[in-house]
Write an enzyme that holds these catalytic residues in place. Structure first.
Site, PDB file in Angstrom:
ATOM      1  N   GLY A  71      17.106 -10.396 -41.194  1.00  0.00           N
ATOM      2  CA  GLY A  71      16.034 -10.283 -40.206  1.00  0.00           C
ATOM      3  C   GLY A  71      14.704 -10.754 -40.771  1.00  0.00           C
ATOM      4  N   THR A  72      14.467 -10.453 -42.027  1.00  0.00           N
ATOM      5  CA  THR A  72      13.206 -10.859 -42.653  1.00  0.00           C
ATOM      6  C   THR A  72      13.069 -12.381 -42.639  1.00  0.00           C
ATOM      7  OG1 THR A  72      13.244  -8.902 -44.065  1.00  0.00           O
ATOM      8  CG2 THR A  72      11.877 -10.743 -44.818  1.00  0.00           C
ATOM      9  N   ASN A 150      11.448   0.374 -35.165  1.00  0.00           N
ATOM     10  CA  ASN A 150      12.472   0.928 -36.044  1.00  0.00           C
ATOM     11  C   ASN A 150      12.284   2.412 -36.322  1.00  0.00           C
ATOM     12  OD1 ASN A 150      10.277  -0.641 -37.264  1.00  0.00           O
ATOM     13  ND2 ASN A 150      10.974   0.152 -39.208  1.00  0.00           N
ATOM     14  N   GLN A 178      15.990  -4.257 -34.189  1.00  0.00           N
ATOM     15  CA  GLN A 178      16.480  -2.916 -33.818  1.00  0.00           C
ATOM     16  C   GLN A 178      17.036  -2.858 -32.401  1.00  0.00           C
ATOM     17  OE1 GLN A 178      16.986  -0.384 -35.719  1.00  0.00           O
ATOM     18  NE2 GLN A 178      15.837  -0.967 -37.542  1.00  0.00           N
ATOM     19  N   GLY A 199      22.278  -8.727 -38.964  1.00  0.00           N
ATOM     20  CA  GLY A 199      23.654  -8.232 -38.875  1.00  0.00           C
ATOM     21  C   GLY A 199      23.821  -6.772 -39.241  1.00  0.00           C
ATOM     22  N   HIS A 200      23.120  -6.329 -40.303  1.00  0.00           N
ATOM     23  CA  HIS A 200      23.444  -4.991 -40.811  1.00  0.00           C
ATOM     24  C   HIS A 200      22.934  -3.854 -39.935  1.00  0.00           C
ATOM     25  CE1 HIS A 200      19.655  -3.651 -43.008  1.00  0.00           C
ATOM     26  NE2 HIS A 200      19.374  -4.933 -42.834  1.00  0.00           N
ATOM     27  N   THR A 236      24.250 -23.576 -48.096  1.00  0.00           N
ATOM     28  CA  THR A 236      25.670 -23.477 -47.732  1.00  0.00           C
ATOM     29  C   THR A 236      25.909 -22.200 -46.942  1.00  0.00           C
ATOM     30  OG1 THR A 236      26.230 -24.718 -49.692  1.00  0.00           O
ATOM     31  CG2 THR A 236      28.029 -23.478 -48.662  1.00  0.00           C
ATOM     32  N   CYS A 324      12.673   1.156 -45.379  1.00  0.00           N
ATOM     33  CA  CYS A 324      12.157   0.087 -46.234  1.00  0.00           C
ATOM     34  C   CYS A 324      10.871   0.510 -46.931  1.00  0.00           C
ATOM     35  CB  CYS A 324      11.882  -1.174 -45.413  1.00  0.00           C
ATOM     36  SG  CYS A 324      13.259  -1.653 -44.388  1.00  0.00           S
TER      37      CYS A 324
END
Ligand code: PLP
Length: 386
Positions: A71-72, A150, A178, A199-200, A236, A324
């Site tokens: 996301g960052t 968040n 979020q 994703g997480h 990649t 965070c």
């Protein structure tokens, strides 16, 4: 002791179906998708399948999705791309409650000569549209606002904001890290040019994200190197995680409304019971307009970190402020922006649930919290008499 994981806005577990989807790419299908041989080249198809799944969840077109590492990176890319696409404009508008992935990037750009306005929120964490309408001017290149917060789960009125930006020549980005997978998002209707996801936060692994860029929007890559992602993001491809993100988006879309109502039910049960059983509690944030999985509760006159340590002894994972930024004792910038009173700002705890949480887990937390609060209040110099 069984872990009760109520910290899903920090990160989520990988869904078993997602892990299964990823395994072949971590084992036998290890080729490089850019290779001309079939062994590697076949992975291009897997990446495109995942792209279509991500696009479907958002009602976007597959070619509007660029895979990133998190996301960052998506947020940094969107902001950088906007200012590079509109080089004569030097003004960015964001809000006072954004994630550091936006705040600190804007501050970095300020050191390069850009001007940032951080639009305030009200006491419920709601976006101040009145302040916003005064802030946009001919020098504004970008408006970057989160979809949902968040820490509190408060959802911003992006449709209304996008309408205000119509025909103003301003790019509009949303950090939807979020929101994606938790509430419906329809990019055919939502008036944003770019959207970030990670994703997480939705049961895919860490280290994979995506950036939506609406067709026709000027774009300038952030990662420069090879031709991957049609020259829009070099490096990649992380094929296993890309496939995992695709599967996670498919799973989220399959039962979005069912999950929303399940999570809201659990969250409301937890919240209502805690407010009833633990005196001097308050909800931080707009209760009418929140993510269904999130509650941010302040227990006045005690320290949220102390509550977390006690909960930890029972195997319960929650968070005070954003994961965070925890570890530092400065109060959350989000709660500060909401003007949460001094006696409540340090005592905040965020519980954030996922589809894997159960009613029994909620009941367990309801059972242990009153004792924890009572014990900590006895130790508190301000709470002794309470
Ligand atoms: N934006 C928001 C609103 C978040 O909550 C987070 C993570 O907590 C991020 C961005 C950063 O995402 P990532 O951890 O994938 O870099």
């Amino acid at each position: 002791m069984k872990t009760i994981y109520f910290d899903n806005n920090a990160t989520t577990s990988i869904a078993p179906e997602v892990l299964q989807e990823m395994m072949p790419y971590l084992k036998e299908m290890y080729g490089n998708p850019s290779s001309t041989h079939t062994f590697g080249g076949q992975l291009r198809k897997s990446i495109e399948e995942a792209r279509a799944r991500v696009a479907k969840l958002l009602n976007a077109e597959p070619e509007e999705i660029i895979f990133t590492s998190c996301g960052t990176e998506s947020n940094n890319t969107a902001i950088m791309s906007a200012v590079e696409s509109l080089p004569r404009k030097k003004h960015i508008i964001t809000s006072a409650v954004e994630h550091p992935a936006v705040v600190n990037f804007c501050k970095y750009l300020e050191r390069k000569g850009y001007r940032t306005i951080f639009i305030p929120v009200d006491k419920k964490g709601r976006f101040r549209l009145d302040e916003f309408s005064k802030a946009v001017d001919g020098d504004t290149a970008l408006v970057s606002l989160m979809y949902a917060n968040n820490e509190t789960g408060v959802v911003f009125p992006l449709t209304e904001i996008g309408e205000m930006l119509k025909d103003r020549g301003v790019l509009f980005h949303t950090d939807a890290v979020q929101a994606v997978g938790k509430i419906p998002i329809d990019l055919k209707k939502l008036p944003v040019d770019m959207l970030s996801l990670s994703g997480h936060k939705l049961h895919a692994p860490k280290g994979i994200g995506a950036l939506y860029v609406r067709k026709g929007t000027g774009f300038s890559p952030y990662m420069i190197g090879g031709h991957q992602e049609q020259g829009r993001r070099a490096g990649t491809e992380n094929v296993a995680s890309i496939a995992g993100l695709g599967k996670a988006c498919e799973l989220a879309g399959e039962n979005l409304y069912g999950e929303m109502s399940y999570l809201k039910g659990l969250r409301d049960k937890l919240e209502t019971a805690l407010l009833k059983l633990c005196p001097d509690g308050r909800i931080n944030g707009d209760i009418e307009n929140r993510l269904p999985n999130t509650t941010n509760i302040s227990f006045k006159y005690i320290d949220g970190e102390a509550i977390l340590l006690k909960l930890n002894e029972f195997g319960v994972c929650a968070s005070s402020g954003s994961a965070c930024t925890s570890g530092s004792l400065t109060p959350s910038h989000v709660l500060k922006a909401m003007d949460v009173p001094a006696e409540a700002i340090h005592g905040s705890v965020r519980f954030s649930l996922s589809r894997y949480n159960t009613e029994a887990e909620v009941e367990k937390v309801i059972e242990i919290m009153p004792g924890i609060i009572k014990e900590l209040r006895k130790l508190s110099p301000y709470g002794k008499e309470r």
